[in-house]
Write an enzyme that holds these catalytic residues in place. Structure first.
Site, short mmCIF file in Angstrom:
data_model
loop_
_atom_site.label_atom_id
_atom_site.label_comp_id
_atom_site.label_asym_id
_atom_site.label_seq_id
_atom_site.Cartn_x
_atom_site.Cartn_y
_atom_site.Cartn_z
N GLU A 70 47.50 -78.45 -61.82
CA GLU A 70 47.39 -78.78 -60.39
C GLU A 70 46.99 -80.25 -60.19
O GLU A 70 46.09 -80.56 -59.42
CB GLU A 70 46.41 -77.84 -59.70
CG GLU A 70 46.86 -76.40 -59.79
CD GLU A 70 45.98 -75.41 -59.02
OE1 GLU A 70 44.78 -75.67 -58.89
OE2 GLU A 70 46.52 -74.39 -58.56
N ASP A 102 47.56 -65.83 -59.97
CA ASP A 102 46.37 -66.49 -59.45
C ASP A 102 45.60 -65.58 -58.49
O ASP A 102 45.66 -65.77 -57.28
CB ASP A 102 46.80 -67.78 -58.72
CG ASP A 102 45.62 -68.66 -58.38
OD1 ASP A 102 44.51 -68.35 -58.81
OD2 ASP A 102 45.83 -69.66 -57.68
N GLU A 140 38.99 -65.52 -52.49
CA GLU A 140 39.99 -66.47 -52.03
C GLU A 140 41.23 -65.80 -51.42
O GLU A 140 41.64 -66.13 -50.32
CB GLU A 140 40.42 -67.37 -53.21
CG GLU A 140 41.53 -68.33 -52.84
CD GLU A 140 41.93 -69.23 -54.01
OE1 GLU A 140 41.31 -69.14 -55.08
OE2 GLU A 140 42.87 -70.03 -53.83
O1 GCW Z 1 43.37 -70.32 -57.16
C1 GCW Z 1 43.53 -71.68 -57.29
C2 GCW Z 1 42.73 -72.24 -56.19
C3 GCW Z 1 42.24 -73.64 -56.43
C4 GCW Z 1 41.53 -73.65 -57.76
C5 GCW Z 1 42.52 -73.25 -58.83
C6 GCW Z 1 41.86 -73.16 -60.19
C7 GCW Z 1 39.57 -74.91 -58.28
O2 GCW Z 1 43.49 -72.18 -55.01
O3 GCW Z 1 41.38 -73.98 -55.38
O4 GCW Z 1 40.94 -74.90 -58.04
O5 GCW Z 1 43.03 -71.99 -58.55
O6 GCW Z 1 41.49 -72.06 -60.55
O7 GCW Z 1 41.75 -74.16 -60.87
#
Ligand code: GCW
Length: 852
Positions: free
Chosen positions: A321, A400, A428
């Site tokens: 990311e 995720d 989340e």
């Molecule tokens: O689920 C995603 C989240 C990000 C997070 C990333 C991760 C901290 O939306 O906010 O970053 O995973 O786990 O690295």
């Protein structure tokens, strides 16, 4: 005078609660055995035990002696004194010499065995394990809390208190417990400026304005909660890390946090930035094989251990990311992990290297592309190349933290690499602590799943603990993100997830029901109606949430490029993030088969792959994760996929509405503060479940062209669209995405001031509930009022923060006025007063016969 039952906690006490109030509450609730509470103490309340139950604990010694001494042992003693005194309503006292009479003796197993010659005392225990039991010594009876190490003693102390607080029978106390795995860590995604990524309960308890906070009281009390369920490591900053956290200027601040955690047996750890050699080291490279970089890491790590000699280690998110990583120099993840691992090794530190590595710019047009493949594709080939103090931290599913995912195939694919499973406590994708969603059953599904990595009996829980392949370390990491809200996670019921994570990390064989019951007893009470209702709701909450959000493994269907909260069904498509559900005019789901799809299924062992590869053996609840099927495909239930989508959304929303009624019936058993606060959240949730239901169903009816067999979609009884009301100063506007507003439109008060929408009621006379569906914008406050004729029946201020400032599925909110008398010809009027830039917007009103 009897000890007050009202817990008044200095600065936590609401200023509006006067002493007179407290006295009144005391009188009113004394009978019902109810305490005024803030949620701050969570499951460590230690309410006084009265009546017959108390007799069970008559034999518990009130004198307490430590065999040995250390900060953690003193914590164990002090906590036991605190707990017993509070629970039993009479002081327990620490003593330094045995004397005669009954006594509690706490200490290391070796020491205890020198003092007590009893065959019941075990000869050895695994690290962090404990034994609690009764023995008779020459000086009298003794209750022993023995630990393999200091932490074990502390865990034994908490276990003893937990049994008493849950009113368990402890007559035959003889309990040996050992944790399933050495790693039981919590991660935080807190930024140094005090904000929290994916935190839903206020600002950071650790940081503010680029520094560690001055007052670490909350950190101490948090450590106490964590230690009580066996957590032994805590990473305090975001994996999207600020390099400054390991700069010299920061080290004294880290040392203060470590000092606060240490008495609770919790090792501090921090997340690091892989480009630190450049950012804070003055180098022009962060190539892990460059000698200057190697010496940077060694120097930094040595400096940190000077300040924090018992640092647990680091967490690293690299090449993910947008974070920099070894790929910048064509190096491998093993190169990256090992350079840091080698610096940590002399200090016994570990590096948790995150397996969450994927390409977020993937070409969505290519049907063979698949984000789910990424973790395995990146790490499988490196098995055997990581140093012994590297732990690969793997998210529980391949995508995720979606509402339902299969276990990540990577768990079964690594034989030589230490692993930890990463579970997300902060909700989340699961309603962000505005919706109740007890995640333990979801975690259990993954932990108990047999990867068949070496024949049968290789459940994820045994793989991550290191047992299956004989690895020394591994375990569990939970992302908690508690904040400064008094009750830590914002929703009192969400604390069941923090508790449940700790309990499962200690013992993943515990059942969800057991954890829910235990938590409810400790957090609320052991009154059967309370336990049955709350534990029952908790256990239903994940399937309920799933029912009104993303079905059959398709993903949560939330707005994935925004705040991951409300519905946003198409947001996942036609972009590189790879959370595709690939719904089109004829079908839905990701084809991940080997035969015709992305081949992801081949990452599982042959036995597991065979189950998922075939449409008929794939379980329905994961069908769309693995297969693309026509909407008319028949599930095992006999329903078509599309009808299942429609029905489950009505069922889910219905069940969420039921939570409100079930909770209301607990009013007399629960303190008014927590009862009211949870009630408000459940009412909100029930409203938002309707937003979800209608958005998902409208969208799928539109894309599939298949009508709901029961004709419900778009035809809610009693609903009057705002755009069809008589509007004063409101204008009509389209809502984006369209499915998040009824009829795709809303009445929007864009010019500010006061806008009104009127409707002349023409139905039969009676008593009705009138719901107003409106949008809360997060950039200010709008005042709403609902009137019937000249009577105002409800008024409220809309100032919630949903992370969005436009009308959409995040901000759509329902407010219901109950038991309103209506007669034909009455004028119903919704009025909103706003101050630009905050607008007000109304979606519809709904008039239904009152059920109260
Ligand atoms: O689920 C995603 C989240 C990000 C997070 C990333 C991760 C901290 O939306 O906010 O970053 O995973 O786990 O690295």
């Amino acid at each position: 005078m009897a000890r007050s039952r009202i817990a008044v906690r200095g600065n936590l006490r609401s200023p509006s609660v006067s002493v007179a109030h407290l006295v009144l509450l005391l009188c009113v609730f004394r009978v019902a055995d109810v305490y005024a509470e803030s949620g701050y103490d969570a499951w460590l309340r230690y309410p006084r035990i009265d009546g017959a139950v108390r007799d069970r604990y008559a034999s518990i010694p009130r004198r307490l002696m430590l065999a040995g001494d250390s900060p953690v042992l003193r914590t164990a003693r002090d906590e036991t004194v605190r707990g017993l005194s509070s629970l039993l309503g009479e002081p327990a006292v620490p003593i330094t010499s045995r004397g005669s009479g009954s006594v509690i003796i706490m200490g290391l197993l070796d020491r205890i065995r020198m003092l007590v010659d009893d065959p019941g005392v075990p000869t050895q225990l695994r690290a962090d394990g404990f034994w609690i039991g009764r023995v008779v010594t020459r000086e009298g009876p003794a209750l022993i809390v023995a630990g393999q190490n200091d932490r074990g003693v502390l865990y034994g102390a908490f276990a003893l208190l937990r049994r008493i607080a849950a009113h368990a029978d402890i007559a035959q106390l003889n309990e040996r417990e050992e944790p399933a795995a050495p790693v039981r860590w919590i991660n935080h995604w807190d930024n140094l400026d005090g904000t929290i990524e994916r935190g839903y309960a206020g600002r950071s308890i650790f940081f503010d304005s680029g520094r560690v906070v001055d007052d670490l009281t909350r950190v101490r009390d948090y450590a106490r909660l964590l230690a009580s369920v066996g957590i032994n490591g805590l990473t305090i900053n975001n994996v999207n890390a600020n390099a400054q956290v390991i700069s010299d200027a920061f080290l004294p601040q880290l040392a203060r946090v470590a000092d606060t955690l240490r008495p609770w047996g919790i090792a501090l750890s921090v997340s690091i930035d892989f480009s630190s050699p450049m950012r804070i080291g003055g180098l022009d490279t962060f190539d892990p094989l460059d000698a200057r970089v190697i010496s940077f890491w060694k120097g930094r790590v040595d400096a940190i251990y000077k300040a924090v000699p018992d640092l647990g280690g680091f967490v690293l998110k690299a090449d993910s990311e947008g974070r920099l990583g070894p790929s910048a120099y064509g190096r491998t993840h093993a190169d990256a992990a090992n350079v840091i691992a080698r610096a940590l090794a002399p200090h016994n530190g570990a590096i948790f290297y995150r397996g969450f590595v994927y390409d977020h710019l993937m070409d969505w047009r290519n049907q063979k592309n698949d984000r789910a493949r990424a973790a395995y594709d990146n790490f499988r080939k490196l098995d055997g190349q990581f140093d012994a103090n590297v732990i690969l931290q793997i998210k529980h599913g391949p995508i995720d933290f979606q509402v339902r995912e299969p276990a990540s195939p990577l768990f079964g694919a690594l034989q030589k690499t230490n692993q930890a499973i990463e579970l997300q406590i902060t909700q989340e994708y699961l309603g962000q602590q505005r919706h109740v969603c007890f995640i333990v059953p979801m975690w259990k599904r993954v932990l108990d799943f047999d990867m068949q990595a070496k024949g049968t009996g290789t459940q994820v829980k045994s793989l991550v603990s290191g047992r299956v392949f004989g690895r020394r370390t591994g375990g569990f990491v939970g992302v908690s993100n508690v904040g400064r809200d008094t009750n830590w996670l914002g929703h009192d019921l969400a604390m069941s997830n923090l508790y449940g994570f700790g309990r499962l990390a200690w013992n993943p064989d515990l059942q969800s029901r057991q954890i829910a019951d235990e938590w409810t007893k400790l957090t609320f009470s052991d009154t059967p109606q309370v336990v049955d209702t709350i534990a029952g709701m908790l256990l239903e909450s994940w399937p309920t949430y799933e029912n009104y959000t993303g079905p059959l493994g398709a993903g949560t269907l939330t707005d994935i490029i925004g705040v991951h909260y409300g519905p946003g069904i198409e947001s996942s498509e036609r972009n590189g993030w790879g959370q595709w559900h690939r719904s089109n005019g004829t079908g839905i789901g990701m084809d991940r088969t080997v035969a015709t799809g992305t081949g992801f299924i081949s990452q599982y062992s042959p036995a597991v792959a065979a189950v998922y590869e075939s449409l008929t053996s794939t379980p329905d609840d994961l069908l769309l994760f693995f297969h693309h099927v026509p909407y008319t495909y028949k599930l095992r239930s006999g329903k078509t996929v599309i009808q299942h989508i429609y029905d489950s959304h009505y069922e889910g929303a219905q069940n969420a509405a039921g939570f409100v009624e079930r909770w209301r019936r607990l009013e007399k058993f629960i303190d008014p503060e927590r009862h009211a606060s949870v009630l408000a959240k459940l009412e909100y949730q029930a409203g938002h479940a309707i937003v979800w239901r209608d958005a998902v169903n409208s969208w799928f009816q539109w894309i599939s062209g298949v009508p709901d067999a029961m004709g419900r979609i778009g035809r809610s009884p009693g609903r009057v669209e705002a755009e069809s009301m008589t509007l004063e100063r409101f204008s009509t506007g389209a809502v984006i995405p369209w499915e998040t507003a009824s009829g795709a439109q809303a009445a929007i008060c864009s010019a500010g001031g006061t806008c009104a929408a009127r409707h002349r009621y023409q139905g039969t006379a009676g008593i009705y509930d009138i719901a107003v569906q409106y949008f809360v914008e997060s950039d200010g406050a709008a005042r709403y009022a609902l009137s019937v004729g000249s009577r105002q029946v409800e008024s409220w201020v809309a100032d919630a923060q949903f992370g969005s400032n436009t009308p959409n599925g995040h901000t759509s909110t329902r407010r219901t006025a109950h038991r309103v008398t209506l007669a034909p010809g009455d004028e119903i009027r919704v009025e909103v007063s706003t101050m630009p830039p905050d607008g007000g917007a109304v979606d519809y009103i709904e008039i239904v016969p009152s059920d109260r």
